[in-house]
Scaffold this active site. Structure first.
Site, PDB file in Angstrom:
ATOM      1  N   CYS A   6       0.834  -1.210   0.000  1.00  0.00           N
ATOM      2  CA  CYS A   6       0.000   0.000   0.000  1.00  0.00           C
ATOM      3  C   CYS A   6       0.864   1.254   0.000  1.00  0.00           C
ATOM      4  CB  CYS A   6      -0.881   0.047   1.257  1.00  0.00           C
ATOM      5  SG  CYS A   6      -2.067  -1.297   1.430  1.00  0.00           S
ATOM      6  N   ASP A  60      20.512  37.196 -13.734  1.00  0.00           N
ATOM      7  CA  ASP A  60      19.213  37.355 -14.376  1.00  0.00           C
ATOM      8  C   ASP A  60      18.570  38.669 -13.907  1.00  0.00           C
ATOM      9  OD1 ASP A  60      16.864  35.531 -15.777  1.00  0.00           O
ATOM     10  OD2 ASP A  60      16.073  36.879 -14.246  1.00  0.00           O
TER      11      ASP A  60
END
Length: 482
Positions: free
Chosen positions: A34, A440
């Site tokens: 599970c 940037d």
């Protein structure tokens, strides 16, 4: 891979969904495995075993739980962000490389012998490459059985099985039901929208900030390839066996993906690429916890939990986008990329395609190499850089299979490629979670807006506190700048 029993058992006892996909819980008394969050599980300690992969649980003779469907859990964030051989192998297996080229093909892509690759995957995942690919084929088969009206023979070959008998045996072993019984048990009415059209649910770890995800994609959407409308991201795909299109709609706990495929064998690769595109295998709780520890980012994280790092379906696409976005904004780069694609050969039509809205996949290496000079707008250096990247990939001098450090070194050796471009490719193309782009302009504006230093060298040093999630910090700073 060693799994700490006490830590895993506490996760199972708390039903914590954040651990779904990190490991799998096997119960020897029932023969079932599970998800850690399965509500049906109350196992005794002596009957519990933990596995690093669904394939390892299946190899131990356990079948998938019919309630929590552990085979459909989000992938482990560990494999998703690792650039080592095991992480790269898992991504290539998910993309169907073993089904198409076999284990020799996978080993060749990774640069290792079959024996050594087998040994590494066994040690880390408890399963061989074939067992991992088999587990994926079983999950693909289940999706097709439960959500389409295709015949079982068609499903067998579409899922990658070599024969109908192999398909039948695998489904029985993994799910303890025959294919026809599985179709009856999972009957919810077919969700197929036409020939070659399938809708699947892509699970993710919450939270997911849908607004930031769609805004990011809309800002960079290339006309004819992708678009965002009515809360859904539409995208053309270039897949191993033909073209495709996908519509991705975020919902509570999952993303609905409606796929139109020319060849159903491309279902598993298409799903893998969509998950990568939306960064659905990330662990947002871990990411946000690290970033929120910095007071400068804490308010942003609290206001927008679960911001993801959208990627590209193919790393080469990220490389082309990066070159076109050098020193200009994503919005300014879009018409330049559109112009390039208009000079590529037209793609074959995808099934069920609406000619007014039909989307194509991004151009591949061969198509870009065939674009004439007039297909490139802007400085000649941009054309030189794009062609250099395409030629390096075609000649095998540049590998974009996931080794971030090697790819960046190879990129930096090419004309017209600098640190920003190499970092952008590693971040959006290869999925490196720890890239920072201090030069940037938008990152610097975002830093300034938050009261952080905007000098590249000083900002780069400051960003060390955000490791190993600096790529996600970049996305946060981009949003702050906007």
């Amino acid at each position: 891979m060693e799994l700490d029993f006490e830590r895993c058992y506490r996760a199972v006892d708390s039903r914590d969904q954040r651990f779904d996909g990190w490991f799998y819980t096997g119960v020897t008394s029932t023969g079932i495995y599970c998800r850690p969050s399965c509500p049906a599980m109350t196992p005794k300690r002596e009957n519990v075993r933990f596995f690093p992969s669904a394939a390892a649980a299946q190899g131990a003779g356990l079948r998938a739980c019919r309630r929590c469907r552990p085979d459909a859990a989000p992938g482990s964030p560990e494999w998703d962000v690792r650039a080592d051989v095991v992480g790269r192998a898992m991504r290539l297996i998910a993309d169907g490389v073993v089904d198409r080229d076999g284990v020799p093909g996978l080993a060749a892509r990774l640069g290792y012998t079959e024996r050594h690759l087998h040994r590494m995957l066994r040690a880390e995942l408890g399963a061989s490459p074939l067992a991992l690919a088999r587990a994926q084929r079983a999950q693909t088969a289940r999706v097709l059985i439960e959500t389409t009206g295709l015949g079982m023979t068609e499903i067998a070959f579409a899922a990658g099985f070599g024969s109908v008998r192999q398909f039948n045996d695998t489904v029985r072993e993994v799910y303890a039901l025959s294919p026809s019984e599985l179709r009856t048990a999972g009957a919810r009415g077919p969700v197929v929208g036409g020939a070659g059209t399938i809708t699947v649910r892509l699970a993710y770890r919450p939270p997911l900030h849908v607004g930031s995800l769609l805004e990011f994609l809309a800002l960079r959407a290339v006309p004819g390839v992708e678009e965002v409308r009515d809360g859904t991201y539409h995208r053309g795909l270039s897949l191993p066996h033909g073209p495709g299109e996908v519509a991705l709609t975020p919902a509570a706990g999952h993303v609905s993906a409606t796929l139109r495929l020319a060849d159903l064998r491309d279902l598993a690769p298409a799903v893998a690429r969509c998950r990568r595109l939306l960064d659905l295998d990330a662990d947002p709780v871990a990411v946000d916890a690290t970033l929120a520890a910095d007071p400068a980012l804490a308010a942003l994280v609290a206001a927008e939990p679960g911001v993801r790092l959208p990627r590209t379906p193919d790393p080469f696409e990220a490389a082309v986008r990066a070159v076109f976005t050098q020193q200009i904004s994503p919005r300014s780069a879009r018409p330049l990329i559109t112009h390039l694609l208009s000079h590529c050969p037209p793609p074959p039509p995808s099934p069920g395609r609406d000619e007014d809205r039909g989307l194509r996949g991004f151009a591949g290496v061969r198509e870009v190499l065939g674009v004439p000079d007039e297909g490139f707008r802007g400085p000649a250096g941009r054309r030189t850089a794009v062609r250099a990247v395409a030629r390096a990939v075609a000649d095998g001098e540049l590998s974009l299979d996931g080794d971030w450090a090697a790819a960046r070194r190879q990129l930096l050796a090419l004309p017209g490629i600098g640190p920003w471009t190499a970092g952008y490719v590693a971040m959006r193309g290869l999925g490196d979670p720890d890239v920072f782009l201090p030069t940037d302009l938008a990152v610097r504006r975002g830093a300034r807006a938050l009261g952080l230093p905007d000098d590249p060298k000083t900002l780069d040093a400051y960003a060390e506190r955000w490791r190993p999630w600096r790529s996600y910090a970049v996305v946060r700073l981009w949003r702050a700048a906007a």
